[in-house]
Design a protein around this motif. Structure first.
Motif, PDB file in Angstrom:
ATOM      1  N   THR A 160      25.255 -44.504   2.477  1.00 56.82           N
ATOM      2  CA  THR A 160      25.758 -43.174   2.164  1.00 56.82           C
ATOM      3  C   THR A 160      24.592 -42.322   1.682  1.00 56.82           C
ATOM      4  O   THR A 160      23.595 -42.847   1.181  1.00 56.82           O
ATOM      5  CB  THR A 160      26.836 -43.237   1.063  1.00 56.82           C
ATOM      6  OG1 THR A 160      27.302 -41.909   0.777  1.00 56.82           O
ATOM      7  CG2 THR A 160      26.272 -43.828  -0.221  1.00 56.82           C
ATOM      8  N   LEU A 161      24.724 -41.010   1.838  1.00 60.31           N
ATOM      9  CA  LEU A 161      23.782 -40.058   1.245  1.00 60.31           C
ATOM     10  C   LEU A 161      24.539 -39.091   0.341  1.00 60.31           C
ATOM     11  O   LEU A 161      24.048 -38.004   0.025  1.00 60.31           O
ATOM     12  CB  LEU A 161      23.006 -39.310   2.334  1.00 60.31           C
ATOM     13  CG  LEU A 161      22.098 -40.183   3.210  1.00 60.31           C
ATOM     14  CD1 LEU A 161      21.398 -39.353   4.283  1.00 60.31           C
ATOM     15  CD2 LEU A 161      21.059 -40.927   2.366  1.00 60.31           C
ATOM     16  N   ASN A 162      25.711 -39.520  -0.089  1.00 59.39           N
ATOM     17  CA  ASN A 162      26.563 -38.745  -0.984  1.00 59.39           C
ATOM     18  C   ASN A 162      26.307 -39.218  -2.422  1.00 59.39           C
ATOM     19  O   ASN A 162      26.395 -40.415  -2.709  1.00 59.39           O
ATOM     20  CB  ASN A 162      28.029 -38.980  -0.591  1.00 59.39           C
ATOM     21  CG  ASN A 162      29.025 -38.350  -1.526  1.00 59.39           C
ATOM     22  OD1 ASN A 162      29.012 -38.603  -2.720  1.00 59.39           O
ATOM     23  ND2 ASN A 162      29.930 -37.559  -0.985  1.00 59.39           N
ATOM     24  N   PRO A 163      25.981 -38.323  -3.359  1.00 56.65           N
ATOM     25  CA  PRO A 163      25.603 -38.777  -4.711  1.00 56.65           C
ATOM     26  C   PRO A 163      26.718 -39.490  -5.459  1.00 56.65           C
ATOM     27  O   PRO A 163      26.457 -40.415  -6.243  1.00 56.65           O
ATOM     28  CB  PRO A 163      25.189 -37.488  -5.417  1.00 56.65           C
ATOM     29  CG  PRO A 163      25.910 -36.395  -4.691  1.00 56.65           C
ATOM     30  CD  PRO A 163      25.936 -36.843  -3.256  1.00 56.65           C
ATOM     31  N   TRP A 164      27.972 -39.068  -5.261  1.00 59.36           N
ATOM     32  CA  TRP A 164      29.078 -39.728  -5.960  1.00 59.36           C
ATOM     33  C   TRP A 164      29.212 -41.171  -5.489  1.00 59.36           C
ATOM     34  O   TRP A 164      29.479 -42.071  -6.286  1.00 59.36           O
ATOM     35  CB  TRP A 164      30.385 -38.966  -5.717  1.00 59.36           C
ATOM     36  CG  TRP A 164      30.333 -37.570  -6.225  1.00 59.36           C
ATOM     37  CD1 TRP A 164      30.200 -36.418  -5.499  1.00 59.36           C
ATOM     38  CD2 TRP A 164      30.367 -37.164  -7.604  1.00 59.36           C
ATOM     39  NE1 TRP A 164      30.161 -35.326  -6.325  1.00 59.36           N
ATOM     40  CE2 TRP A 164      30.262 -35.749  -7.629  1.00 59.36           C
ATOM     41  CE3 TRP A 164      30.490 -37.841  -8.815  1.00 59.36           C
ATOM     42  CZ2 TRP A 164      30.266 -35.011  -8.806  1.00 59.36           C
ATOM     43  CZ3 TRP A 164      30.485 -37.124  -9.991  1.00 59.36           C
ATOM     44  CH2 TRP A 164      30.389 -35.723  -9.987  1.00 59.36           C
ATOM     45  N   ASN A 165      29.013 -41.393  -4.199  1.00 56.62           N
ATOM     46  CA  ASN A 165      29.121 -42.721  -3.616  1.00 56.62           C
ATOM     47  C   ASN A 165      27.883 -43.559  -3.934  1.00 56.62           C
ATOM     48  O   ASN A 165      27.979 -44.725  -4.318  1.00 56.62           O
ATOM     49  CB  ASN A 165      29.304 -42.592  -2.096  1.00 56.62           C
ATOM     50  CG  ASN A 165      29.946 -43.815  -1.490  1.00 56.62           C
ATOM     51  OD1 ASN A 165      30.213 -44.805  -2.167  1.00 56.62           O
ATOM     52  ND2 ASN A 165      30.203 -43.760  -0.192  1.00 56.62           N
ATOM     53  N   HIS A 166      26.701 -42.960  -3.789  1.00 57.61           N
ATOM     54  CA  HIS A 166      25.461 -43.714  -4.007  1.00 57.61           C
ATOM     55  C   HIS A 166      25.317 -44.161  -5.458  1.00 57.61           C
ATOM     56  O   HIS A 166      24.963 -45.313  -5.726  1.00 57.61           O
ATOM     57  CB  HIS A 166      24.248 -42.871  -3.626  1.00 57.61           C
ATOM     58  CG  HIS A 166      22.952 -43.473  -4.065  1.00 57.61           C
ATOM     59  ND1 HIS A 166      22.487 -44.679  -3.569  1.00 57.61           N
ATOM     60  CD2 HIS A 166      22.024 -43.069  -4.982  1.00 57.61           C
ATOM     61  CE1 HIS A 166      21.339 -44.976  -4.151  1.00 57.61           C
ATOM     62  NE2 HIS A 166      21.040 -44.024  -5.013  1.00 57.61           N
ATOM     63  N   TYR A 167      25.573 -43.273  -6.410  1.00 52.38           N
ATOM     64  CA  TYR A 167      25.479 -43.657  -7.810  1.00 52.38           C
ATOM     65  C   TYR A 167      26.770 -44.313  -8.290  1.00 52.38           C
ATOM     66  O   TYR A 167      26.872 -44.700  -9.455  1.00 52.38           O
ATOM     67  CB  TYR A 167      25.141 -42.448  -8.677  1.00 52.38           C
ATOM     68  CG  TYR A 167      23.777 -41.877  -8.363  1.00 52.38           C
ATOM     69  CD1 TYR A 167      22.625 -42.563  -8.690  1.00 52.38           C
ATOM     70  CD2 TYR A 167      23.655 -40.655  -7.706  1.00 52.38           C
ATOM     71  CE1 TYR A 167      21.371 -42.050  -8.382  1.00 52.38           C
ATOM     72  CE2 TYR A 167      22.407 -40.130  -7.393  1.00 52.38           C
ATOM     73  CZ  TYR A 167      21.274 -40.834  -7.734  1.00 52.38           C
ATOM     74  OH  TYR A 167      20.031 -40.325  -7.420  1.00 52.38           O
ATOM     75  N   GLY A 168      27.737 -44.436  -7.388  1.00 55.04           N
ATOM     76  CA  GLY A 168      28.984 -45.124  -7.672  1.00 55.04           C
ATOM     77  C   GLY A 168      28.993 -46.505  -7.057  1.00 55.04           C
ATOM     78  O   GLY A 168      28.123 -47.333  -7.363  1.00 55.04           O
ATOM     79  N   PRO A 169      29.918 -46.782  -6.121  1.00 52.52           N
ATOM     80  CA  PRO A 169      30.091 -48.156  -5.640  1.00 52.52           C
ATOM     81  C   PRO A 169      29.109 -48.602  -4.568  1.00 52.52           C
ATOM     82  O   PRO A 169      29.052 -49.783  -4.256  1.00 52.52           O
ATOM     83  CB  PRO A 169      31.520 -48.140  -5.075  1.00 52.52           C
ATOM     84  CG  PRO A 169      31.730 -46.735  -4.639  1.00 52.52           C
ATOM     85  CD  PRO A 169      31.003 -45.893  -5.644  1.00 52.52           C
ATOM     86  N   ASN A 170      28.348 -47.678  -3.964  1.00 54.30           N
ATOM     87  CA  ASN A 170      27.507 -48.070  -2.829  1.00 54.30           C
ATOM     88  C   ASN A 170      26.041 -47.739  -3.055  1.00 54.30           C
ATOM     89  O   ASN A 170      25.384 -47.110  -2.223  1.00 54.30           O
ATOM     90  CB  ASN A 170      28.019 -47.411  -1.548  1.00 54.30           C
ATOM     91  CG  ASN A 170      29.183 -48.173  -0.954  1.00 54.30           C
ATOM     92  OD1 ASN A 170      29.069 -49.355  -0.659  1.00 54.30           O
ATOM     93  ND2 ASN A 170      30.318 -47.510  -0.811  1.00 54.30           N
ATOM     94  N   ALA A 171      25.500 -48.214  -4.177  1.00 54.87           N
ATOM     95  CA  ALA A 171      24.117 -47.901  -4.548  1.00 54.87           C
ATOM     96  C   ALA A 171      23.139 -48.877  -3.908  1.00 54.87           C
ATOM     97  O   ALA A 171      22.651 -49.789  -4.553  1.00 54.87           O
ATOM     98  CB  ALA A 171      23.961 -47.929  -6.071  1.00 54.87           C
ATOM     99  N   THR A 172      22.842 -48.695  -2.618  1.00 50.12           N
ATOM    100  CA  THR A 172      21.866 -49.573  -1.984  1.00 50.12           C
ATOM    101  C   THR A 172      20.482 -48.948  -2.024  1.00 50.12           C
ATOM    102  O   THR A 172      20.319 -47.733  -2.104  1.00 50.12           O
ATOM    103  CB  THR A 172      22.216 -49.882  -0.514  1.00 50.12           C
ATOM    104  OG1 THR A 172      21.857 -48.775   0.318  1.00 50.12           O
ATOM    105  CG2 THR A 172      23.688 -50.204  -0.346  1.00 50.12           C
TER     106      THR A 172
END
Length: 610
Positions: free
Chosen positions: A31-43
């Motif tokens: 993801t390149l969405n900040p809510w997702n990246h700093y949330g459940p999908n921080a790869t």
């Protein structure tokens, strides 16, 4: 590999844009969405691309990692107000979003308070919940357009200085209406995670222009980047100086900025475009580097010996090596039986001879790791942890006898009990029966395949063989990295055991993030489901500590508990070996903890070779 994101200072210089540079990724960003990246999908693959998009009040300096102002204009003033602790932070007045809007206290206050609301009322987790921790963060208030006051329950190093004050700040103008819209839906968080933020204003020097799934991500330099011309100077006496003659911003701290300089950076961006080309196997990326199709390969695991040897012979390519701040590990799903039994986990740990695997099987390319705090993070590493680990220093036969004894102690039995004589398995175990009388069927060990990480793939196969010798029916399943992430965090918790790795921050609050029972929810970091009240109590004290020596003492105790309970078996890591084309690009430095990977290739500092 997932990682806890650590901001690196972004210091940029007025420059004449040059050509496009091409870099290689070995995995597609999730993801390149900040809510997702700093949330459940921080790869880590996300962070390589979006790592410079969002500023924070404070960040780390390059190379030495001093804690310095970033969007803040000075260090915080800390005062007690009643039962709370207030951190008053002055803000820079020369910062502008990519849409031309000025950065103000409104962005800071809105971001922090909104994240807090989403955590408390909707269960937002991941890095957001680590940084804006509801047990410590209370609220953020606007004093004026360029001053904020942030309240905490106590003056915690982990949760204030290295937590909320280093959290990413988002554009209120852009995100406020979208969050309000998401809250009206039946699934607010999922709505935010799925939001297409292609047109989002960013603080950093490069903006997304195209993401062709499966092929490349392209970013273009901002000609209006506010911080062009900024200079960072690190002095050997420990002082730091930041100055931007174009905007008049100036800050100095940690002593007088005089004497011999350790490092001076005047940065760009110096290139017009960066294209991250996606190669889903290592060999193709290495070939692209040799052929000059890319100038650098992002691979958080570093190069294998054969790859490094091959690249060292390639014309125009330079190989470099750095120490690391991370580890590769196995995680047990303690929500499932028999992974929930401590002696079962200890038995598997006893079987794993890290020294043999690292020196003999992996040819000395890796070094054993035992603690969740890496040896390289010397101040925080507890040197007693290895001797606590089951099987440490034992022979092949002794390890197997210990593993069998641990299983018997917990009440396990076999249809055919394993027999060990000396260092030989003279009778392999079959039909493992758990203490509840249940026959243990196949236990799946998810691990990355050989195309992604041959070291972990090899280690997983050895662990399968060693476990099978004494009747533990583990089966290694070598799969794609993103498939493991999906099984562990997206489905969620649909696994028995998995093998991945972490790249870490310098303050080891990840121990609480990974293992505190309150972090065991969907989309959060305690994938093991570990729940130990004694650990939780000490972790809370560690997070609350404002004295560095007290925090160290507590950190040592936490490492010892984890070495006994083993929700993770920490396995190994490698020096980070990287290569880049010196005939195409020039990095401002080569020696930095965890390598150029860790600082995202410093895109605002990298230049094209002349």
């Amino acid at each position: 590999m997932r990682k806890l994101f650590v901001f690196v200072s972004i210091l940029v210089v007025l420059s004449v844009f040059a050509q496009t540079i091409n870099w290689a990724l070995l995995e597609e960003p999730k993801t390149l969405n900040p809510w997702n990246h700093y949330g459940p999908n921080a790869t880590v693959w996300n962070s390589y691309v979006l790592g410079t998009w969002y500023g924070a009040l404070y960040s780390y300096s390059d190379v030495r990692f001093d804690w310095i102002p970033s969007l803040a204009a000075d260090l915080p003033k800390i005062e007690q107000e009643g039962n709370l602790w207030a951190y008053t932070v002055p803000l820079r007045k020369d910062v502008f979003w990519s849409d031309g809007t000025q950065f103000t206290a409104d962005d800071v206050v809105w971001t922090m308070n909104t994240v807090m609301k989403l955590i408390k009322e909707y269960g937002l987790g991941g890095n957001w919940a680590s940084m804006i921790d509801p047990d410590y963060f209370v609220k953020a208030e606007k004093i004026d357009d360029f001053t904020v006051k942030i309240y905490f329950t106590q003056p915690s190093l982990a949760k204030a200085n290295f937590g909320a004050l280093m959290a990413p700040i988002l554009s209120k103008k852009y995100w406020e209406p979208k969050v309000e819209e998401a809250l009206k839906t039946g699934a607010p968080l999922q709505t935010l995670y799925n939001y297409d933020n292609f047109d989002e204003p960013i603080i950093g020097p490069f903006k997304l222009v195209k993401w062709e799934k499966g092929a490349f991500v392209q970013q273009k330099a901002r000609p209006d980047y506010f911080d062009k011309g900024s200079t960072l100077i690190l002095y050997k006496n420990g002082a730091v100086e930041i100055k931007n003659p174009n905007t008049g911003f100036y800050w100095a701290g940690y002593g007088e900025p005089t004497g011999e300089k350790m490092l001076e950076l005047v940065t760009g961006p110096y290139v017009e475009d960066i294209i991250y080309r996606i190669y889903l196997n290592r060999a193709a990326a290495i070939t692209a580097l040799i052929n000059g199709d890319v100038s650098f390969v992002f691979n958080s695991l570093g190069l294998q010996k054969g790859e490094a040897d091959q690249l060292a012979k390639a014309s125009g390519v330079k190989v470099i090596s750095n120490t690391t701040n991370g580890f590769r590990y196995m995680c047990f799903n303690m929500r499932r039986y028999p992974m929930s039994i401590k002696e079962f986990r200890q038995a598997i740990a006893a079987l794993i001879d890290r020294e043999f695997l690292c020196s003999r099987v992996l040819g000395g390319q890796a070094f054993p790791q035992y603690s969740v705090v890496p040896v390289g993070n010397a101040f925080w590493y507890n040197p007693k942890v290895p001797e606590i680990t089951p099987g440490y220093g034992m022979s092949y036969g002794e390890r197997r006898k210990l593993a069998i004894d641990l299983l018997k102690k917990a009440g396990f039995k076999w249809v055919v009990e394993p027999k060990i004589e000396g260092n030989n398995v003279v009778r392999q175990g079959r039909g493992l029966i758990a203490p509840n009388g249940q026959r243990i069927e196949q236990i799946e060990l998810l691990a990355p395949g050989t195309g992604y990480d041959p070291m972990r793939a090899t280690m997983a196969l050895y662990i399968e063989r060693w476990a099978n010798e004494i009747g533990i029916p583990i089966k290694a399943n070598l799969v794609d990295f993103n498939y493991i992430v999906q099984r562990v965090w997206d489905e969620p918790f649909n696994f028995d055991i998995y093998m991945l790795g972490w790249s870490l921050g310098y303050y080891p609050d990840h121990m609480a993030d990974f293992f505190h029972s309150k972090r065991a929810g969907v989309g959060d970091f305690n994938a093991a489901g570990y729940n130990n009240p004694e650990f939780d109590k000490l972790a809370d004290e560690f997070l609350a500590a404002s004295d560095i020596n007290k925090a160290k003492e507590l950190g040592f105790k936490l490492q010892e508990i984890l070495a006994e309970d083993l929700p993770y078996i920490v396995l190994f890591d490698t020096p980070i070996v990287e290569a880049y084309r010196v005939d195409q690009i020039v990095f401002p430095y080569e020696q930095t903890l965890s390598g150029l990977q860790y600082v995202g290739g410093v895109p605002a500092l990298v230049k094209t070779a002349q």
